[in-house]
Design an enzyme around this catalytic site. Structure first.
Site, mmCIF file in Angstrom:
data_model
loop_
_atom_site.group_PDB
_atom_site.id
_atom_site.type_symbol
_atom_site.label_atom_id
_atom_site.label_comp_id
_atom_site.label_asym_id
_atom_site.label_seq_id
_atom_site.Cartn_x
_atom_site.Cartn_y
_atom_site.Cartn_z
ATOM 1 C CB CYS A 108 -30.010 -18.472 -25.619
ATOM 2 S SG CYS A 108 -29.999 -20.288 -25.674
ATOM 3 C CE LYS A 117 -28.800 -15.930 -28.965
ATOM 4 N NZ LYS A 117 -29.544 -17.149 -29.403
ATOM 5 C CD GLU A 141 -33.170 -17.955 -27.598
ATOM 6 O OE1 GLU A 141 -32.442 -17.416 -28.441
ATOM 7 O OE2 GLU A 141 -32.860 -19.019 -27.017
#
Length: 258
Positions: free
Chosen positions: A145, A111, A45
């Protein structure tokens, strides 16, 4: 390469804080030194900056330096590249995962679950769409994540083969990282891959890696603790033979995300 097989390379590395050129130079050296062929190279990331809440200092564009680098590297290594960076579009910033094929095709995923503990939700726009990538006859679900903590979002309703999480997941919560990667593999009957960074960032957060690959039954096939690139070949035959034998996905509950 055989479409029944997919060879993937996990790049577990430290990152230079807010220094795109240094990070790209470091990654270029490491990837160019790879001696094995790979179909897919997976980066952490925010691999050009570290996990930052100062996006204006590091943001790139969809026709910027990082995209150019990913296209050149994908072409040179004849392997797709995947990882997230900070992207600016107009006044908005995104933690955006980029998938770049060897032919230069670009797909992206923003995300969805921005990390509220760090204030990411106040700085970055959250994504709204799940992206399933079809590559070399494999269906890939790429996530970022904090998405790992939310199983509904990754629920395997599209029969994807490979679930990928790229992350900056810190040491104090690394047990959760290990447990949730294994859980996501088991519940989705898919290979689950997590690529984390190592080293300490400018905010004093330490990262110990634990980049891993789990098979559809949750057996760990690869585990990393050092600064390295690790490569493994996955088998679609193994995935589907176990799905056909056990048929757990057929018993999943039906519901709709709103």
């Amino acid at each position: 390469m055989d479409s029944e097989k997919l060879t993937i390379s996990l790049v577990q590395t430290s990152l230079f804080w807010h220094d795109r050129k240094a990070n790209l130079a470091q990654l270029s050296k490491k990837i160019n030194e790879m001696e094995v062929e790979s179909d897919l190279i997976i980066l952490p990331e925010m691999f050009t900056s570290g996990f930052t809440m100062e996006p204006s200092q590091v943001a790139d564009s969809m026709d910027g330096e990082t995209i150019k680098w990913m296209r050149e590297m994908a072409s040179h290594k004849n392997a797709a590249m995947i990882g997230s960076i900070v992207i600016r579009e107009g006044k908005n910033f995104y933690n955006r995962l980029l998938f770049v094929s060897p032919k230069g095709t670009i797909l992206h995923y923003d995300k969805k679950h921005t990390f509220t503990l760090a204030g990411e939700d106040k700085i970055y726009e959250a994504g709204t769409t799940l992206e399933i990538i079809e590559y070399k006859n494999w269906k890939i679900c790429p996530l970022i994540c904090y998405d790992l903590r939310f199983p509904v979002w990754s629920r395997n309703t599209s029969n994807y083969d490979l679930l990928i999480y790229v992350a900056n997941w810190p040491e104090p919560r690394i047990n959760a990282w290990d447990a949730l990667l294994k859980a996501r593999a088991i519940e989705n009957m898919a290979v689950c891959v997590g690529v984390n960074r190592i080293g300490e960032d400018e905010n004093g957060h330490n990262y110990v890696g634990h980049s891993s690959v789990y098979d559809v039954l949750g057996d760990r096939k690869l585990f990393m603790e050092t600064d390295a690139i690790a490569t493994i070949t996955l088998s679609k035959k193994d995935i589907y033979s176990k799905r056909q034998k056990l048929r757990f996905l057929e018993d999943r509950d039906e519901f709709i995300l709103k």
